[in-house]
Design a protein around this motif. Structure first.
Motif, PDB file in Angstrom:
ATOM      1  N   ASP A 260      48.095  57.701  40.617  1.00 41.36           N
ATOM      2  CA  ASP A 260      49.178  57.507  41.587  1.00 41.36           C
ATOM      3  C   ASP A 260      50.517  57.193  40.918  1.00 41.36           C
ATOM      4  OD1 ASP A 260      47.336  57.882  43.632  1.00 41.36           O
ATOM      5  OD2 ASP A 260      46.881  55.736  43.791  1.00 41.36           O
ATOM      6  N   LYS A 261      50.508  57.013  39.616  1.00 38.22           N
ATOM      7  CA  LYS A 261      51.730  56.625  38.915  1.00 38.22           C
ATOM      8  C   LYS A 261      52.615  57.852  38.630  1.00 38.22           C
ATOM      9  CE  LYS A 261      51.122  52.183  38.476  1.00 38.22           C
ATOM     10  NZ  LYS A 261      52.030  51.255  39.185  1.00 38.22           N
ATOM     11  N   PRO A 262      53.933  57.737  38.888  1.00 41.00           N
ATOM     12  CA  PRO A 262      54.839  58.843  38.560  1.00 41.00           C
ATOM     13  C   PRO A 262      55.075  58.917  37.059  1.00 41.00           C
ATOM     14  CG  PRO A 262      56.092  56.957  39.336  1.00 41.00           C
ATOM     15  CD  PRO A 262      54.646  56.590  39.489  1.00 41.00           C
ATOM     16  N   ASP A 263      55.603  60.032  36.600  1.00 42.88           N
ATOM     17  CA  ASP A 263      55.869  60.218  35.174  1.00 42.88           C
ATOM     18  C   ASP A 263      56.783  59.132  34.616  1.00 42.88           C
ATOM     19  OD1 ASP A 263      54.331  62.435  35.426  1.00 42.88           O
ATOM     20  OD2 ASP A 263      55.915  63.889  35.027  1.00 42.88           O
ATOM     21  N   THR A 264      57.743  58.696  35.413  1.00 44.45           N
ATOM     22  CA  THR A 264      58.711  57.697  34.949  1.00 44.45           C
ATOM     23  C   THR A 264      58.051  56.371  34.604  1.00 44.45           C
ATOM     24  OG1 THR A 264      59.158  57.193  37.283  1.00 44.45           O
ATOM     25  CG2 THR A 264      60.681  58.691  36.164  1.00 44.45           C
ATOM     26  N   PHE A 265      56.925  56.076  35.213  1.00 39.53           N
ATOM     27  CA  PHE A 265      56.222  54.825  34.924  1.00 39.53           C
ATOM     28  C   PHE A 265      55.810  54.786  33.458  1.00 39.53           C
ATOM     29  CE2 PHE A 265      52.062  52.745  34.356  1.00 39.53           C
ATOM     30  CZ  PHE A 265      52.380  51.449  34.734  1.00 39.53           C
ATOM     31  N   PHE A 266      55.230  55.864  32.962  1.00 39.78           N
ATOM     32  CA  PHE A 266      54.736  55.922  31.581  1.00 39.78           C
ATOM     33  C   PHE A 266      55.875  55.966  30.573  1.00 39.78           C
ATOM     34  CE2 PHE A 266      51.680  57.978  34.418  1.00 39.78           C
ATOM     35  CZ  PHE A 266      50.560  57.194  34.189  1.00 39.78           C
ATOM     36  N   GLN A 267      57.024  56.451  30.993  1.00 41.83           N
ATOM     37  CA  GLN A 267      58.162  56.603  30.092  1.00 41.83           C
ATOM     38  C   GLN A 267      58.877  55.280  29.807  1.00 41.83           C
ATOM     39  OE1 GLN A 267      60.394  59.533  32.267  1.00 41.83           O
ATOM     40  NE2 GLN A 267      59.070  61.233  31.664  1.00 41.83           N
ATOM     41  N   ALA A 268      58.435  54.208  30.467  1.00 40.77           N
ATOM     42  CA  ALA A 268      59.087  52.906  30.291  1.00 40.77           C
ATOM     43  C   ALA A 268      58.514  52.106  29.128  1.00 40.77           C
ATOM     44  CB  ALA A 268      58.970  52.087  31.577  1.00 40.77           C
ATOM     45  N   PHE A 269      57.438  52.620  28.487  1.00 35.20           N
ATOM     46  CA  PHE A 269      56.759  51.865  27.433  1.00 35.20           C
ATOM     47  C   PHE A 269      57.101  52.418  26.048  1.00 35.20           C
ATOM     48  CE2 PHE A 269      54.324  51.464  31.314  1.00 35.20           C
ATOM     49  CZ  PHE A 269      54.076  50.100  31.378  1.00 35.20           C
ATOM     50  N   ASP A 270      56.770  51.627  25.026  1.00 34.46           N
ATOM     51  CA  ASP A 270      56.969  52.060  23.645  1.00 34.46           C
ATOM     52  C   ASP A 270      55.739  52.761  23.089  1.00 34.46           C
ATOM     53  OD1 ASP A 270      59.628  50.971  23.296  1.00 34.46           O
ATOM     54  OD2 ASP A 270      58.676  48.996  23.346  1.00 34.46           O
ATOM     55  N   ILE A 271      54.563  52.442  23.634  1.00 33.77           N
ATOM     56  CA  ILE A 271      53.311  53.113  23.285  1.00 33.77           C
ATOM     57  C   ILE A 271      52.477  53.230  24.554  1.00 33.77           C
ATOM     58  CG2 ILE A 271      51.125  52.950  22.032  1.00 33.77           C
ATOM     59  CD1 ILE A 271      52.518  51.540  19.787  1.00 33.77           C
ATOM     60  N   VAL A 272      51.872  54.402  24.754  1.00 33.15           N
ATOM     61  CA  VAL A 272      50.996  54.612  25.907  1.00 33.15           C
ATOM     62  C   VAL A 272      49.604  54.944  25.391  1.00 33.15           C
ATOM     63  CG1 VAL A 272      50.473  56.129  27.851  1.00 33.15           C
ATOM     64  CG2 VAL A 272      52.822  55.352  27.470  1.00 33.15           C
ATOM     65  N   CYS A 273      48.605  54.201  25.864  1.00 26.81           N
ATOM     66  CA  CYS A 273      47.222  54.407  25.436  1.00 26.81           C
ATOM     67  C   CYS A 273      46.324  54.571  26.659  1.00 26.81           C
ATOM     68  CB  CYS A 273      46.732  53.231  24.593  1.00 26.81           C
ATOM     69  SG  CYS A 273      45.039  53.440  23.994  1.00 26.81           S
ATOM     70  N   MET A 274      45.622  55.687  26.717  1.00 30.99           N
ATOM     71  CA  MET A 274      44.724  55.996  27.829  1.00 30.99           C
ATOM     72  C   MET A 274      43.280  55.823  27.364  1.00 30.99           C
ATOM     73  SD  MET A 274      47.105  56.903  29.977  1.00 30.99           S
ATOM     74  CE  MET A 274      46.286  57.767  31.309  1.00 30.99           C
ATOM     75  N   ILE A 275      42.527  54.997  28.071  1.00 30.82           N
ATOM     76  CA  ILE A 275      41.133  54.717  27.710  1.00 30.82           C
ATOM     77  C   ILE A 275      40.191  55.269  28.777  1.00 30.82           C
ATOM     78  CG2 ILE A 275      39.440  52.912  27.205  1.00 30.82           C
ATOM     79  CD1 ILE A 275      41.598  52.937  25.129  1.00 30.82           C
ATOM     80  N   HIS A 276      39.260  56.142  28.367  1.00 29.49           N
ATOM     81  CA  HIS A 276      38.212  56.681  29.246  1.00 29.49           C
ATOM     82  C   HIS A 276      38.808  57.352  30.494  1.00 29.49           C
ATOM     83  CE1 HIS A 276      33.963  57.060  30.086  1.00 29.49           C
ATOM     84  NE2 HIS A 276      34.111  56.617  31.306  1.00 29.49           N
ATOM     85  N   GLN A 277      39.780  58.226  30.268  1.00 29.62           N
ATOM     86  CA  GLN A 277      40.394  58.977  31.362  1.00 29.62           C
ATOM     87  C   GLN A 277      39.988  60.451  31.250  1.00 29.62           C
ATOM     88  OE1 GLN A 277      42.064  57.362  33.678  1.00 29.62           O
ATOM     89  NE2 GLN A 277      42.227  55.381  32.623  1.00 29.62           N
ATOM     90  N   ASP A 278      40.013  61.148  32.394  1.00 23.91           N
ATOM     91  CA  ASP A 278      39.638  62.565  32.381  1.00 23.91           C
ATOM     92  C   ASP A 278      40.721  63.402  31.718  1.00 23.91           C
ATOM     93  OD1 ASP A 278      41.312  64.082  34.702  1.00 23.91           O
ATOM     94  OD2 ASP A 278      40.955  61.990  35.233  1.00 23.91           O
ATOM     95  N   ALA A 279      40.355  64.612  31.313  1.00 27.29           N
ATOM     96  CA  ALA A 279      41.240  65.471  30.528  1.00 27.29           C
ATOM     97  C   ALA A 279      42.537  65.811  31.254  1.00 27.29           C
ATOM     98  CB  ALA A 279      40.508  66.759  30.144  1.00 27.29           C
ATOM     99  N   ALA A 280      42.465  66.113  32.551  1.00 27.04           N
ATOM    100  CA  ALA A 280      43.669  66.481  33.305  1.00 27.04           C
ATOM    101  C   ALA A 280      44.670  65.330  33.333  1.00 27.04           C
ATOM    102  CB  ALA A 280      43.301  66.893  34.732  1.00 27.04           C
ATOM    103  N   THR A 281      44.175  64.105  33.498  1.00 27.49           N
ATOM    104  CA  THR A 281      45.050  62.931  33.499  1.00 27.49           C
ATOM    105  C   THR A 281      45.669  62.716  32.120  1.00 27.49           C
ATOM    106  OG1 THR A 281      43.754  61.859  35.245  1.00 27.49           O
ATOM    107  CG2 THR A 281      45.149  60.431  33.889  1.00 27.49           C
ATOM    108  N   LEU A 282      44.862  62.881  31.084  1.00 23.39           N
ATOM    109  CA  LEU A 282      45.366  62.716  29.717  1.00 23.39           C
ATOM    110  C   LEU A 282      46.497  63.698  29.426  1.00 23.39           C
ATOM    111  CD1 LEU A 282      42.015  62.311  27.733  1.00 23.39           C
ATOM    112  CD2 LEU A 282      43.579  60.506  28.452  1.00 23.39           C
TER     113      LEU A 282
END
Length: 343
Positions: A111-133
């Motif tokens: 449910d998070k927009p792209d801008t949410f992830f762009q606010a961090f210095d490092i983004v780490c995805m744990i146990h997420q499906d390929a499309a989300t990654l």
């Protein structure tokens, strides 16, 4: 604006400063990290980042603590059952290092927009499906600043890390011995490494690589690519019931990658990985989580070459291997630890 280390913090992190320097420690202290997905692997990662003095950690997870979580996550206790996983582990991370800001977000990552992830210095995805990654990887690539992206997982006796740093600058320090004396000097060499996205790395064609060379690579790497491509094809996370299907259609999946002879990839490895895809083993999460945290510190400290760009750990053979998968026009990494596959 970069916040400088106080005298108190300089004393606390003295050993780390001696290892990678004041500037690197300040970059670590000012960094904000998103960890999407709270599992045992996340616990290991957050523990190491908090002890290193990372600036802030945001935990993103919409699931609640269940029996499986209690069995492997050391930040949880019996009273955590039924609570949101991010909210349940946050107090223990804060207790490790009160100077680290720990924030909780109980939303669904989808449910998070792209801008949410762009606010961090490092983004780490744990146990997420390929499309989300792939979606999140593309989102951070579009940001105004370069944001390191990590995808990681550990299940059964295996685990993996994928890293996309876009364009990363780092310094290599070499000890140079004098021919006229026993004294040595340190030479600082500036390097620039370019990375590919997760989507690009999954489009690799191995047909130009001789089979005898492919057999020297980590079979787990090819299995992970099969799994992620299977998720993209069916637009869902893989489950244990997919194990038989993947084994049955192994040759077709490998041929799509350009691999004509997949006999070196054991059917039992495929079955093991897929059937235990939602199960974590503490020793494996400790190893993969330690490597993952170490890689993030490398990136922030700008010392040494980080993973370029896949790391696979296979506890069944007690081995870890780096595969570098990149575009043909970008020269392969030459460092010995890197096991390179050129697209």
């Amino acid at each position: 604006m970069m916040i400088k280390l106080s005298q108190d913090e300089a004393e606390i992190y003295d050993r780390q400063i001696r290892l990678w320097g004041v500037d690197a420690q300040q970059r670590i202290q000012n960094a904000s990290v998103l960890v999407a997905g709270v599992r045992a692997l996340s616990n290991e990662l957050c523990k190491n980042l908090a002890l290193a003095g990372i600036g802030s950690i945001t935990l993103l997870d919409d699931k609640v603590v269940g029996d499986d979580d209690l069995g492997v996550q050391f930040f949880l206790e019996e009273g955590s059952r039924g609570k949101n996983r991010a909210e349940a582990v946050a107090p223990a991370i804060r207790a490790l290092n009160p100077r680290v800001k720990v924030e909780v977000d109980s939303s669904n990552v989808a449910d998070k927009p792209d801008t949410f992830f762009q606010a961090f210095d490092i983004v780490c995805m744990i146990h997420q499906d390929a499309a989300t990654l792939i979606r999140v990887n593309q989102a951070v690539r579009k940001a105004d600043k370069r944001i390191p992206f990590y995808a990681a997982d550990a299940f059964g006796w295996v685990g993996y890390i994928f890293c996309d740093l876009a364009k990363h600058e780092y310094i290599e320090e070499k000890e140079i011995s004098s021919s006229q004396s026993e004294e040595t000097t340190t030479k600082r060499i500036q390097h620039v490494e370019e990375y590919v996205t997760l989507e690009e790395s999954l489009q690799v064609d191995y047909s130009n690589i001789p089979n005898n060379k492919l057999k020297k690579k980590s079979a787990l790497g090819f299995v992970m690519h099969m799994i992620l491509k299977h998720e993209l094809k069916h637009n869902r996370s893989i489950t244990g019931v997919d194990a038989e299907d993947l084994v049955k259609n192994k040759s077709v999946a490998l041929q799509e990658m350009g691999i004509s002879d997949g006999s070196f990839i054991d059917d039992e490895l495929i079955s093991h990985v897929v059937s235990l895809f939602d199960s974590e083993l503490v020793p494996v999460t400790a190893i993969v989580g330690g490597v993952l945290a170490q890689e993030m510190i490398k990136v922030l400290s700008q010392k040494q070459l980080p993973i370029q760009n896949w790391f696979y750990y296979n506890g069944l053979s007690d081995s870890g291997m780096v595969h570098c998968v990149r575009n043909e026009e970008k020269p392969a990494v030459k460092e010995a630890p890197q096991d390179t596959i050129v697209l």
